[in-house]
Design a protein around this motif. Structure first.
Motif, mmCIF file in Angstrom:
data_model
loop_
_atom_site.group_PDB
_atom_site.id
_atom_site.type_symbol
_atom_site.label_atom_id
_atom_site.label_comp_id
_atom_site.label_asym_id
_atom_site.label_seq_id
_atom_site.Cartn_x
_atom_site.Cartn_y
_atom_site.Cartn_z
ATOM 1 N N GLU A 189 0.822 -1.216 0.000
ATOM 2 C CA GLU A 189 0.000 0.000 0.000
ATOM 3 C C GLU A 189 0.854 1.263 0.000
ATOM 4 O O GLU A 189 0.526 2.247 -0.661
ATOM 5 C CB GLU A 189 -0.913 -0.010 1.222
ATOM 6 C CG GLU A 189 -1.855 1.184 1.290
ATOM 7 C CD GLU A 189 -2.787 1.109 2.480
ATOM 8 O OE1 GLU A 189 -3.311 2.179 2.877
ATOM 9 O OE2 GLU A 189 -2.992 0.013 3.020
ATOM 10 N N LEU A 204 -10.496 13.621 7.050
ATOM 11 C CA LEU A 204 -10.888 13.284 5.682
ATOM 12 C C LEU A 204 -11.504 14.472 4.949
ATOM 13 O O LEU A 204 -11.432 14.545 3.717
ATOM 14 C CB LEU A 204 -11.895 12.129 5.697
ATOM 15 C CG LEU A 204 -11.438 10.825 6.349
ATOM 16 C CD1 LEU A 204 -12.617 9.854 6.456
ATOM 17 C CD2 LEU A 204 -10.300 10.209 5.554
ATOM 18 N N ASP A 243 -5.375 13.895 2.742
ATOM 19 C CA ASP A 243 -5.537 12.512 3.217
ATOM 20 C C ASP A 243 -6.840 11.919 2.702
ATOM 21 O O ASP A 243 -6.915 10.729 2.384
ATOM 22 C CB ASP A 243 -5.523 12.463 4.753
ATOM 23 C CG ASP A 243 -4.134 12.662 5.331
ATOM 24 O OD1 ASP A 243 -3.153 12.528 4.570
ATOM 25 O OD2 ASP A 243 -4.036 12.951 6.539
ATOM 26 N N LEU A 245 -6.702 10.201 -0.603
ATOM 27 C CA LEU A 245 -6.183 8.834 -0.553
ATOM 28 C C LEU A 245 -7.208 7.861 0.011
ATOM 29 O O LEU A 245 -7.220 6.686 -0.346
ATOM 30 C CB LEU A 245 -4.921 8.792 0.321
ATOM 31 C CG LEU A 245 -3.638 9.364 -0.283
ATOM 32 C CD1 LEU A 245 -2.576 9.502 0.795
ATOM 33 C CD2 LEU A 245 -3.137 8.477 -1.413
ATOM 34 N N LEU A 246 -8.061 8.353 0.881
ATOM 35 C CA LEU A 246 -9.021 7.500 1.588
ATOM 36 C C LEU A 246 -10.446 7.910 1.229
ATOM 37 O O LEU A 246 -11.326 7.978 2.094
ATOM 38 C CB LEU A 246 -8.796 7.606 3.102
ATOM 39 C CG LEU A 246 -7.388 7.248 3.589
ATOM 40 C CD1 LEU A 246 -7.212 7.616 5.047
ATOM 41 C CD2 LEU A 246 -7.107 5.762 3.378
ATOM 42 N N ASN A 290 -12.964 6.484 -0.228
ATOM 43 C CA ASN A 290 -14.086 5.597 0.082
ATOM 44 C C ASN A 290 -14.530 5.723 1.538
ATOM 45 O O ASN A 290 -15.723 5.622 1.849
ATOM 46 C CB ASN A 290 -13.730 4.150 -0.238
ATOM 47 C CG ASN A 290 -13.703 3.877 -1.736
ATOM 48 O OD1 ASN A 290 -14.322 4.596 -2.513
ATOM 49 N ND2 ASN A 290 -12.981 2.851 -2.141
ATOM 50 N N GLU A 291 -13.569 5.954 2.426
ATOM 51 C CA GLU A 291 -13.927 6.138 3.834
ATOM 52 C C GLU A 291 -14.756 7.406 4.016
ATOM 53 O O GLU A 291 -15.707 7.436 4.816
ATOM 54 C CB GLU A 291 -12.664 6.207 4.698
ATOM 55 C CG GLU A 291 -11.908 4.896 4.799
ATOM 56 C CD GLU A 291 -10.764 4.974 5.785
ATOM 57 O OE1 GLU A 291 -10.799 5.878 6.672
ATOM 58 O OE2 GLU A 291 -9.832 4.162 5.684
#
Length: 389
Positions: free
Chosen positions: A213, A350, A363, A366-367, A369-370
């Protein structure tokens, strides 16, 4: 404002190891019958909708340039006869470097195509072989040079990161080469292992060596730095364009606007209904020629779902969700419906919020979907009562 449309060409001269789109080998396929079915489906849409101007068009696949120049001409000529295309702002066709010959490009240019999306994926020969691509780095350069010779000045290339055996150095070289070719746009996607693909079977057997990752993260960070230095702006999680060269058609999706989908396996969104066409080519042809709508499934999008979609799709854009536009569309403030979710996203690093917008942090990119999951299936009937459309 005008309609947008997606046209699917499912034929490929080879099948890539990662691809889960609706596609079939070109050989022995009823290509001409498929084009006639496409034309018939479009005529029916025109009959129902009336003479509505078309704003954006995207022809994807599969491999649209697997068609012959004559087949492309037949399709595009029919589209001009059926639809009001005088006001098209952007018309994209996906192109394989191996099949971007002059005859086909001449047809595309003559009938109004304005933008080419070239499937490059990587410039490393060993990686091209690993993912099942048959073109070479040289053929990419030749395809772009040929496209420019035929007058195309809006060219996008697709790159992939996180490929088996891919190093950061490989991806860095791919970005450098794409930028050196002077393209106006880069789409860069992380590999996803999808069912019904060669990679899925290899992965299930433990035969697929994927980068860790942190390597994927390093590739993505490098991409953002290099594109910015070259004057390309990141306007969506995976898309980077020079000013004025953002994909207008893809923005239709991220703005949660409606569009027509034509062809086997194509998806569309019309009058609040999301639909998908029949996948198998012959079954699609049979349905259309028998006078039926070639629908596999339809889904009436509830208002609650539409509101949630507007947020998480809008967050894909680098500018995020514009609060005033949201309130104008739904008659309620964004914070009134999603106050807790916004605060949770900010707490987790996020989301970031200004007076005008809600958007992803670095950040959050990169994340993603969260961040999106924060806004899925969270509204209830009490919330719905606040919405006024």
């Amino acid at each position: 404002m005008g309609r947008s449309m997606y046209i699917h060409i499912p034929f490929c001269e080879h099948i890539c190891h990662y691809c889960d789109f609706n596609k079939v080998f070109l050989e022995n396929q009823p290509v001409n019958a498929y084009i006639e079915a496409l034309i018939q489906e479009m005529k029916e849409a025109r009959r129902v909708q009336g003479d509505v101007p078309v704003r954006t068009i995207y022809i994807g696949g599969g491999t649209p340039t697997a068609l012959t120049a004559l087949q492309l001409r037949t399709l595009l000529e029919a589209m001009h006869a059926i639809f009001h295309l005088e006001e098209v702002e952007e018309w994209t066709v996906e192109v394989n470097p191996d099949s971007a010959d002059g005859d086909k490009l001449a047809v595309l240019k003559a009938f109004g195509v304005t933008r080419l999306s070239i499937g490059v994926q990587t410039f490393t020969p060993e990686l091209l072989s690993e993912i099942g691509r048959t073109h070479s780095p040289t053929s990419v350069t030749q395809a772009i040079e040929t496209a420019r010779a035929y007058g195309f000045d809006n060219i996008s290339v697709d790159l992939m990161l996180g490929l088996p055996k891919q190093r950061v150095e490989d991806f860095s070289e791919a970005v450098d080469q794409a930028l050196a070719l002077g393209v106006q746009h880069i789409s860069a996607y992380a590999l996803k292992i999808e069912q019904k693909t060669v990679f899925f079977n290899r992965h299930r057997k433990g035969q697929l060596s994927l980068p860790p990752e942190e390597t994927d993260v390093a590739m993505y960070d490098l991409l953002k730095v290099k594109t910015k230095e070259a004057g390309l702006s990141q306007y969506e999680i995976s898309n980077f364009g020079k000013p004025g060269y953002e994909s207008r058609h893809n923005l239709v999706y991220w703005n949660n606007e409606e569009y027509d989908g034509f062809g086997a396996g194509a998806s569309g969104y019309d009058q609040g209904i999301r639909y998908q066409n029949i996948n198998p080519v012959q079954k699609y042809i049979d349905a259309v020629t028998s006078g039926k709508m070639p629908r596999l499934r339809e889904h009436k999008v509830p208002l609650i779902e539409k509101v949630e979609e507007s947020v998480f799709l809008g967050l894909r854009k680098r500018e995020g969700v514009e609060k005033v536009a949201f309130a104008r569309q739904y008659g309620v403030e964004l914070e009134t419906l999603f106050g807790e979710e916004i605060e949770e996203g900010k707490r987790r690093g996020l989301l970031e919020e200004s007076e005008a917008r809600l958007r992803l942090t670095e950040d959050g990119l990169l994340l993603g979907n969260e961040a999106f999951e924060l806004f899925l299936a969270v509204l209830d009937d009490e919330d719905l009562a606040k919405v006024k459309v």
